[in-house]
Enzyme design. Structure first.
Site, PDB file in Angstrom:
ATOM      1  N   CYS A  87      35.812  -8.858  19.879  1.00 43.83           N
ATOM      2  CA  CYS A  87      34.406  -8.461  19.737  1.00 43.83           C
ATOM      3  C   CYS A  87      33.606  -9.432  18.894  1.00 43.83           C
ATOM      4  O   CYS A  87      32.377  -9.338  18.841  1.00 43.83           O
ATOM      5  CB  CYS A  87      34.317  -7.058  19.127  1.00 43.83           C
ATOM      6  SG  CYS A  87      35.152  -5.795  20.089  1.00 43.83           S
ATOM      7  N   CYS A 228      29.766   6.404  18.863  1.00 45.44           N
ATOM      8  CA  CYS A 228      30.584   5.327  19.410  1.00 45.44           C
ATOM      9  C   CYS A 228      29.813   4.505  20.437  1.00 45.44           C
ATOM     10  O   CYS A 228      28.994   5.032  21.190  1.00 45.44           O
ATOM     11  CB  CYS A 228      31.835   5.911  20.056  1.00 45.44           C
ATOM     12  SG  CYS A 228      32.818   6.924  18.914  1.00 45.44           S
ATOM     13  N   HIS A 353      27.314  -2.554  23.679  1.00 45.86           N
ATOM     14  CA  HIS A 353      28.342  -3.457  23.137  1.00 45.86           C
ATOM     15  C   HIS A 353      29.035  -4.229  24.259  1.00 45.86           C
ATOM     16  O   HIS A 353      30.209  -3.993  24.546  1.00 45.86           O
ATOM     17  CB  HIS A 353      29.343  -2.620  22.344  1.00 45.86           C
ATOM     18  CG  HIS A 353      30.396  -3.400  21.624  1.00 45.86           C
ATOM     19  ND1 HIS A 353      30.270  -4.741  21.294  1.00 45.86           N
ATOM     20  CD2 HIS A 353      31.626  -3.013  21.158  1.00 45.86           C
ATOM     21  CE1 HIS A 353      31.355  -5.133  20.665  1.00 45.86           C
ATOM     22  NE2 HIS A 353      32.203  -4.116  20.576  1.00 45.86           N
TER      23      HIS A 353
END
Length: 408
Positions: A87, A228, A353
Site C-alpha cells: 500500500c 474500513c 484505496h
C-alpha cells in the site's frame, strides 16, 4: 549539495468502481491532468516511476505494466521503472522520482500509481491481500495477531480482507494499553466521511454519524464497515522537478517544495515498544530532513485503511501524544476547523484505496491545500503538510512505510 525538489503538477481520477476502464486508461487521465497542472508537455518528462500492486494478479499484467501504460500515451525513450511496495507503492514511486531529481540525474520526473481492483470475481480481488505478509510462514501471522489483540472468535461476521483482522488486532492492543474506545475509532470514521462529502473525487460521499458507524455491519472487533477502506479503482500522478526544471514552468508560484521524502522498513522490537514502531522512526527521520517538527504541521493525510490507522499514525508522527489520538478525534481536534485537520480529503475510508495510487492521492490533496486550492476543504493558512503511507505486515507492524513532508 543535494538538488532541491519541487512538485510542479498533480492529477488524479475520481476514485470509484470504474467498470468500463482499465489501468492504462486510468493512468493516462491522471498523467494528462498532472502535466496540464504543471504546464508541461509529455516530452518534458525525463524519467517515470509507475506503481501498481494488483495488476499482475487481477489483469495478468505480470511485467512491464508501466512501459505499456505510458508508451501507450506516447512516452518514448525515457527510463521507466515499475514499483511495487504494497500500500506504500504510490509514496515509494514518488520517493524514487524525488531521489532521481535530487541526485541530479534528471530535471523532471513523473510518479504514477494506478489500480483496477474491482473485477468480476471479488474473491480474486480480496485474495491479493493474502500476498502482503510472509506467505512462507502463515503461522507467524496468526501468532503476531494473537499477541497483539488476543484470540478473536469473529470468523462468522462476514467477508473482509485479512488486513481488517490485522488492523483490528492492532486496535485491540491500543485499546488495552491506552484505553482507546470503539466510539473514538467511530469518531474518526464519522469525521472522514463528513470530509468526503466535499470531495468530488471520493468514492463514497455519504455523511455518517458516530452512531451510524457503530451500528453498521461488524467486521473484526472493534471495526465496522464504515471504518474500513473499500475496494477502489483509480489513478494519481505527480510531476516533480529540480531547479532547472522549475525554470521551465510558467506558473512557478504554484510549485510546492518537497521538504522530506523517506521510505523504510522496521527494526526488531517488542510489540509493545511503540517508540520503535516503523512509523515513529520514519517520522523522526522525515522531520530532521525537513527541518521542521510535528508542531509545525498544519494539515496531514494519514494512511487510514481503517479508522484506527489514523489514530495510530497521528500518534506515531507526533501530531498528538501516545494514546491521545482517539480523544483528539472525538474532541474535533483533527476535523476541518480543528487545530490540526487530518485527512481533509476523506481519507482512505471514504475517498477510496486503489493501493498503488493511494500515496500519490494523499500528495494530490496536500498540494491542493498548500496552494489554497482545496475549496470547502481548505485548511486556512496551511504552510507545512505531512503524508504517511504504509503497507504490508511484518512482525507486528507495517512491512514498509513512507513519510513525505511538503512546504508551501
Amino acid at each position: 549539495m543535494a538538488e532541491q525538489v519541487w512538485i510542479a503538477g498533480v492529477g488524479m481520477t475520481k476514485f470509484a468502481r470504474h467498470t468500463d476502464r482499465d489501468v492504462p486508461h486510468l493512468a493516462a487521465e491522471a498523467v494528462r491532468d498532472a502535466l496540464a497542472d504543471a504546464g508541461l508537455e509529455r516530452r518534458d518528462v525525463q524519467a517515470a516511476f509507475f506503481g501498481s500492486t494488483t495488476q499482475g494478479a487481477l489483469q495478468g499484467q505480470l511485467m512491464v505494466g508501466g512501459q505499456i501504460a505510458l508508451r501507450g500515451m506516447g512516452f518514448e525513450r525515457i527510463p521507466m521503472f515499475n514499483v511495487e511496495n504494497a500500500c506504500a507503492t504510490g509514496a515509494t514511486a514518488l520517493h524514487l522520482a524525488v531521489s532521481q531529481v535530487r541526485a541530479g540525474g534528471v530535471d523532471i520526473a513523473l510518479a504514477v500509481g494506478a489500480e483496477k481492483m474491482n473485477v468480476a470475481d471479488r474473491d480474486r480481488a480480496m485474495a491479493v491481500f493474502n500476498g502482503a505478509f510472509d506467505v512462507s510462514d502463515p503461522a507467524a501471522l496468526t501468532a503476531a495477531l494473537t499477541a497483539l489483540g488476543g484470540a478473536a472468535d469473529d470468523a462468522h461476521v462476514g467477508e473482509r480482507s485479512v488486513f481488517m483482522d490485522i488492523y483490528a488486532a492492532m486496535a485491540r492492543a491500543h485499546m488495552r494499553r491506552f484505553g482507546t474506545t470503539q466510539r473514538q475509532i467511530a469518531a474518526v470514521a464519522a469525521k472522514n466521511h463528513r470530509h468526503s462529502v466535499h470531495n468530488d473525487k471520493a468514492q463514497h460521499r455519504k455523511e455518517f454519524s458516530v452512531e451510524d458507524v457503530l451500528s453498521a455491519r461488524a467486521l473484526s472487533f472493534p471495526l465496522t464497515v464504515p471504518m474500513c477502506a473499500p475496494l477502489t479503482d483509480g489513478a494519481a500522478a505527480v510531476v516533480v522537478c529540480g531547479r532547472d526544471g522549475l525554470r521551465r514552468l510558467a506558473a512557478r508560484g504554484r510549485s510546492v517544495r518537497v521538504l522530506a521524502s523517506v521510505v523504510g522498513t522496521g527494526v526488531a522490537h517488542p510489540l509493545e515498544a511503540w517508540e520503535q514502531h516503523i512509523g515513529r522512526l520514519l517520522a523522526l527521520r522525515a522531520y530532521e530532513q525537513a527541518g521542521v517538527g510535528p508542531e509545525d504541521v498544519d494539515v496531514a493525510e494519514l494512511h487510514d485503511a481503517t479508522a484506527f490507522g489514523e489514530i495510530q499514525q497521528s500518534e506515531l508522527l507526533g501530531l498528538c501524544e501516545p494514546g491521545a489520538g482517539g480523544a483528539a478525534a472525538e474532541a474535533g481536534v483533527t476535523a476541518l476547523g480543528g487545530r490540526l485537520p487530518v485527512n481533509p480529503s476523506g481519507g482512505l475510508e471514504s475517498k477510496g484505496h486503489p493501493l498503488g495510487a493511494t500515496g500519490l492521492a494523499q500528495v494530490y490533496e496536500l498540494v491542493c491545500q498548500l496552494r489554497a486550492e482545496a475549496g470547502v476543504r481548505q485548511v486556512p493558512g496551511a504552510r507545512i503538510a505531512v503524508a504517511e503511507n504504509g503497507g504490508g505486515f511484518y512482525a507486528g507492524e507495517e512491512a514498509v512505510a513512507a513519510v513525505t513532508v511538503l512546504g508551501a
